[in-house]
Design a protein around this motif. Sequence first.
Motif, PDB file in Angstrom:
ATOM      1  N   ALA A  63     -43.856 -30.538 -26.642  1.00 14.10           N
ATOM      2  CA  ALA A  63     -44.971 -30.954 -27.584  1.00 14.10           C
ATOM      3  C   ALA A  63     -44.436 -30.477 -29.218  1.00 14.10           C
ATOM      4  CB  ALA A  63     -46.231 -30.451 -27.088  1.00 14.10           C
ATOM      5  N   THR A  64     -43.557 -29.522 -28.998  1.00 17.43           N
ATOM      6  CA  THR A  64     -43.183 -28.718 -30.493  1.00 17.43           C
ATOM      7  C   THR A  64     -41.805 -29.261 -30.968  1.00 17.43           C
ATOM      8  OG1 THR A  64     -42.473 -26.967 -29.384  1.00 17.43           O
ATOM      9  CG2 THR A  64     -44.857 -27.236 -30.204  1.00 17.43           C
ATOM     10  N   ASN A  65     -41.125 -29.992 -30.083  1.00 17.00           N
ATOM     11  CA  ASN A  65     -39.916 -30.666 -30.648  1.00 17.00           C
ATOM     12  C   ASN A  65     -39.907 -31.783 -31.480  1.00 17.00           C
ATOM     13  OD1 ASN A  65     -37.156 -31.870 -30.126  1.00 17.00           O
ATOM     14  ND2 ASN A  65     -36.531 -30.337 -28.336  1.00 17.00           N
ATOM     15  N   LYS A  66     -39.518 -31.801 -32.687  1.00 14.50           N
ATOM     16  CA  LYS A  66     -39.526 -32.956 -33.631  1.00 14.50           C
ATOM     17  C   LYS A  66     -38.583 -33.905 -33.090  1.00 14.50           C
ATOM     18  CE  LYS A  66     -41.111 -29.854 -37.406  1.00 14.50           C
ATOM     19  NZ  LYS A  66     -40.682 -29.641 -38.875  1.00 14.50           N
ATOM     20  N   SER A  67     -37.718 -33.638 -32.794  1.00 16.65           N
ATOM     21  CA  SER A  67     -36.471 -34.532 -32.461  1.00 16.65           C
ATOM     22  C   SER A  67     -36.860 -35.509 -31.107  1.00 16.65           C
ATOM     23  CB  SER A  67     -35.285 -34.126 -32.020  1.00 16.65           C
ATOM     24  OG  SER A  67     -34.640 -33.620 -33.261  1.00 16.65           O
ATOM     25  N   TYR A  68     -37.472 -34.857 -30.231  1.00 18.82           N
ATOM     26  CA  TYR A  68     -38.322 -35.356 -29.198  1.00 18.82           C
ATOM     27  C   TYR A  68     -39.513 -36.189 -29.455  1.00 18.82           C
ATOM     28  CZ  TYR A  68     -40.684 -35.983 -24.472  1.00 18.82           C
ATOM     29  OH  TYR A  68     -41.171 -36.732 -23.384  1.00 18.82           O
ATOM     30  N   LEU A  69     -40.273 -35.788 -30.351  1.00 18.56           N
ATOM     31  CA  LEU A  69     -41.384 -36.388 -30.821  1.00 18.56           C
ATOM     32  C   LEU A  69     -41.160 -37.733 -31.561  1.00 18.56           C
ATOM     33  CD1 LEU A  69     -43.817 -33.649 -31.918  1.00 18.56           C
ATOM     34  CD2 LEU A  69     -43.883 -34.954 -29.767  1.00 18.56           C
ATOM     35  N   LEU A  70     -40.089 -37.763 -32.215  1.00 14.76           N
ATOM     36  CA  LEU A  70     -39.430 -39.015 -33.042  1.00 14.76           C
ATOM     37  C   LEU A  70     -39.036 -39.939 -31.830  1.00 14.76           C
ATOM     38  CD1 LEU A  70     -37.688 -37.441 -36.137  1.00 14.76           C
ATOM     39  CD2 LEU A  70     -39.430 -38.787 -36.192  1.00 14.76           C
ATOM     40  N   LEU A  71     -38.304 -39.574 -31.144  1.00 12.21           N
ATOM     41  CA  LEU A  71     -37.777 -40.318 -29.580  1.00 12.21           C
ATOM     42  C   LEU A  71     -39.161 -40.897 -28.973  1.00 12.21           C
ATOM     43  CD1 LEU A  71     -34.917 -41.061 -28.834  1.00 12.21           C
ATOM     44  CD2 LEU A  71     -35.308 -39.179 -27.144  1.00 12.21           C
ATOM     45  N   LEU A  72     -39.967 -40.136 -29.022  1.00 13.95           N
ATOM     46  CA  LEU A  72     -41.314 -40.360 -28.013  1.00 13.95           C
ATOM     47  C   LEU A  72     -42.053 -41.636 -28.760  1.00 13.95           C
ATOM     48  CD1 LEU A  72     -43.157 -39.342 -25.698  1.00 13.95           C
ATOM     49  CD2 LEU A  72     -44.534 -38.315 -27.639  1.00 13.95           C
ATOM     50  N   VAL A  73     -41.958 -41.509 -30.149  1.00 15.85           N
ATOM     51  CA  VAL A  73     -42.554 -42.608 -30.798  1.00 15.85           C
ATOM     52  C   VAL A  73     -41.706 -44.055 -30.784  1.00 15.85           C
ATOM     53  CG1 VAL A  73     -43.058 -43.578 -33.150  1.00 15.85           C
ATOM     54  CG2 VAL A  73     -43.938 -40.949 -32.633  1.00 15.85           C
ATOM     55  N   SER A  74     -40.419 -43.860 -30.959  1.00 21.44           N
ATOM     56  CA  SER A  74     -39.526 -44.882 -30.930  1.00 21.44           C
ATOM     57  C   SER A  74     -39.504 -45.644 -29.719  1.00 21.44           C
ATOM     58  CB  SER A  74     -38.193 -44.542 -31.261  1.00 21.44           C
ATOM     59  OG  SER A  74     -38.046 -43.704 -32.554  1.00 21.44           O
ATOM     60  N   PHE A 123     -34.229 -39.634 -36.554  1.00 11.96           N
ATOM     61  CA  PHE A 123     -33.863 -38.809 -35.295  1.00 11.96           C
ATOM     62  C   PHE A 123     -32.490 -38.567 -35.545  1.00 11.96           C
ATOM     63  CE2 PHE A 123     -31.677 -38.841 -31.156  1.00 11.96           C
ATOM     64  CZ  PHE A 123     -32.359 -37.869 -30.610  1.00 11.96           C
ATOM     65  N   LYS A 124     -32.134 -37.281 -35.331  1.00 12.69           N
ATOM     66  CA  LYS A 124     -31.075 -36.588 -35.419  1.00 12.69           C
ATOM     67  C   LYS A 124     -30.950 -35.607 -34.506  1.00 12.69           C
ATOM     68  CE  LYS A 124     -29.973 -37.964 -40.305  1.00 12.69           C
ATOM     69  NZ  LYS A 124     -31.273 -38.670 -40.578  1.00 12.69           N
ATOM     70  N   GLY A 125     -31.628 -35.327 -33.272  1.00 12.04           N
ATOM     71  CA  GLY A 125     -31.430 -34.521 -32.288  1.00 12.04           C
ATOM     72  C   GLY A 125     -30.053 -33.998 -31.866  1.00 12.04           C
ATOM     73  N   GLU A 126     -30.051 -32.774 -31.525  1.00 14.71           N
ATOM     74  CA  GLU A 126     -28.822 -31.967 -30.892  1.00 14.71           C
ATOM     75  C   GLU A 126     -28.765 -32.514 -29.384  1.00 14.71           C
ATOM     76  OE1 GLU A 126     -27.469 -27.432 -29.995  1.00 14.71           O
ATOM     77  OE2 GLU A 126     -29.342 -27.800 -31.213  1.00 14.71           O
ATOM     78  N   TYR A 127     -27.577 -32.476 -29.033  1.00 15.00           N
ATOM     79  CA  TYR A 127     -27.039 -32.866 -27.626  1.00 15.00           C
ATOM     80  C   TYR A 127     -27.019 -31.572 -26.933  1.00 15.00           C
ATOM     81  CZ  TYR A 127     -25.872 -37.456 -29.266  1.00 15.00           C
ATOM     82  OH  TYR A 127     -25.969 -38.941 -30.057  1.00 15.00           O
ATOM     83  N   ARG A 128     -28.262 -30.976 -26.531  1.00 20.36           N
ATOM     84  CA  ARG A 128     -28.317 -29.645 -26.217  1.00 20.36           C
ATOM     85  C   ARG A 128     -27.485 -29.484 -24.747  1.00 20.36           C
ATOM     86  NH1 ARG A 128     -34.149 -27.479 -27.632  1.00 20.36           N
ATOM     87  NH2 ARG A 128     -34.096 -27.662 -29.634  1.00 20.36           N
ATOM     88  N   ARG A 129     -27.782 -30.275 -23.987  1.00 15.89           N
ATOM     89  CA  ARG A 129     -27.153 -30.404 -22.594  1.00 15.89           C
ATOM     90  C   ARG A 129     -25.788 -30.621 -22.653  1.00 15.89           C
ATOM     91  NH1 ARG A 129     -29.160 -34.663 -18.104  1.00 15.89           N
ATOM     92  NH2 ARG A 129     -28.242 -35.943 -19.306  1.00 15.89           N
ATOM     93  N   LEU A 130     -25.286 -31.637 -23.137  1.00 18.24           N
ATOM     94  CA  LEU A 130     -23.676 -31.955 -23.544  1.00 18.24           C
ATOM     95  C   LEU A 130     -23.031 -30.742 -24.135  1.00 18.24           C
ATOM     96  CD1 LEU A 130     -23.540 -35.627 -24.483  1.00 18.24           C
ATOM     97  CD2 LEU A 130     -22.639 -34.560 -22.454  1.00 18.24           C
ATOM     98  N   ASN A 131     -23.803 -29.977 -25.061  1.00 23.03           N
ATOM     99  CA  ASN A 131     -22.965 -28.935 -25.910  1.00 23.03           C
ATOM    100  C   ASN A 131     -23.110 -27.752 -24.911  1.00 23.03           C
ATOM    101  OD1 ASN A 131     -22.717 -30.650 -28.147  1.00 23.03           O
ATOM    102  ND2 ASN A 131     -24.636 -29.582 -29.093  1.00 23.03           N
ATOM    103  N   MET A 132     -23.769 -27.422 -23.961  1.00 17.25           N
ATOM    104  CA  MET A 132     -23.802 -26.401 -23.153  1.00 17.25           C
ATOM    105  C   MET A 132     -22.665 -26.408 -22.336  1.00 17.25           C
ATOM    106  SD  MET A 132     -24.554 -25.195 -19.865  1.00 17.25           S
ATOM    107  CE  MET A 132     -25.713 -26.487 -19.192  1.00 17.25           C
ATOM    108  N   GLU A 133     -22.693 -27.832 -21.773  1.00 12.48           N
ATOM    109  CA  GLU A 133     -21.564 -27.921 -20.703  1.00 12.48           C
ATOM    110  C   GLU A 133     -20.186 -28.096 -21.447  1.00 12.48           C
ATOM    111  OE1 GLU A 133     -24.112 -30.907 -17.610  1.00 12.48           O
ATOM    112  OE2 GLU A 133     -22.974 -31.638 -19.418  1.00 12.48           O
TER     113      GLU A 133
END
Length: 463
Positions: A253-264, A436-446
């Motif tokens: 609910a507070t992730n701006k990248s996710y909310l942009l993706l949610l709208v799209s 939208f310019k979200g970070e690839y958090r899962r990929l970056n962690m792996e």
Amino acid sequence: MSTHNNYNALENTPSAVSIHQQNGVGAHKVYKRRWLMLTVVCLLNIVNAAQWIQYAPIADTVKRYYDVSSTWVNMLSQIFMILYIPFGFMASWALDTRGLRYACVLGAVLNAVGAFIKYMANFVEITPSADPNIMFAVVMVGQFFAAAAQPFILGAPTMLAAVWFSDSERATANMLASVANPIGIAAANVLSPAIVDTTEPWTINTMHWMMMIPAGIVAVITIVLMRAKPPTPPSLSAATPSDPFFVGLKKVATNKSYLLLLVSFGVGLGIFNALSTLLEQIVHPQGYTDDDAGIFGAALIGAGLVGAGISGPLIDKTKAYRPVLRGCFILATASFVGFALSARPDEYVLVAVTCGLIGFFCFPLLPTCLELAVEVTYPVSEGTSASFMWMAGQALGVVFIFIMDAMRTGAEEDMTNALWFAVGVVGATLIPVFLFKGEYRRLNMERETKANASSGLNGDLHI
């Protein structure tokens, strides 16, 4: 906690050899049975989607048989979108806390019950005092159960991909499971007009039992074969505990990248749902038949499957989520413009081609957006991030159908204005897409974990 937490101990057999043992990360393996799990989820999506859209290609026949208005015929589809909102929360919780098997079995049973209830409307029809409105009410009750099943089924592909597949297969697995839903739509678009004779509306009853049988078979298959997770995790992210359910809710609910993706995603899916529901009613005033509408719907889905089939492996290989997202949205908007211009009398080929182009560029957005949602919200559970994406699309689909339905003009109920409304909405969605310019958090962690590992073997062991 997510179902990919607390995996069973590694099986000590020659066929269960570790392939990733990096700085205490643990063993990461994939199992052949993952394809069986994928098949089960695909079948579930097919039979549920077919129930959703089965009345849309034969809307005029349904109106005459049950003596109801176009608005009520559309409600047979809209109920799926309306119920997704309350049941979407339940599905998100079920996937996150109870696991993949629980959600899939519940969805399969609800879907089979819905198909059975619609079949029971046949017996109302043969009574001496048969009232078409009562028959329609029974059908609507059946749609209620099938609609309640949908959130549990649509939320499964993203979690299935994360829990059962390696990081080099996730996008392809998500693509295959996600596009199974449109395969069901395509099947209904072709089969419903083929089964239901417009001169003999009672053949709707035949369609009901022909839908009930596969729904029941798939329910049994799901109960017998579906498993929540493999004995050991297929990737580093699958072995990492997800956030607790309510913590995950707060994060998305507070992730701006996710909310942009949610709208799209929400707008794109909402317009697609509206088009799928209203396609027959859009082309009918232009002189096209129910069979023509079925072919147009099948062209949309068929070309979409090709597009998704290309994009899934491409994304798995390149991880080019953002370029695919932006490119497909631009070309999908152009395709909607083409459809609005060609939806005229005696333009059969152009209508079919533009429907195909819409599908070709829209379908890759399904797995792309769902995988991106997981990436930008990690370590939120895949069930949570995906469920709210679907919820937004279904909610907006209801809104768009009501608006487009109200934009009919003339005695023929022409929907040209409604089509241009859809074009404008899709075009406006390009704004959040390019923001939208979200970070690839899962990929970056792996990637970081693998780069820091001092030892280990590359690749996956398929057993």
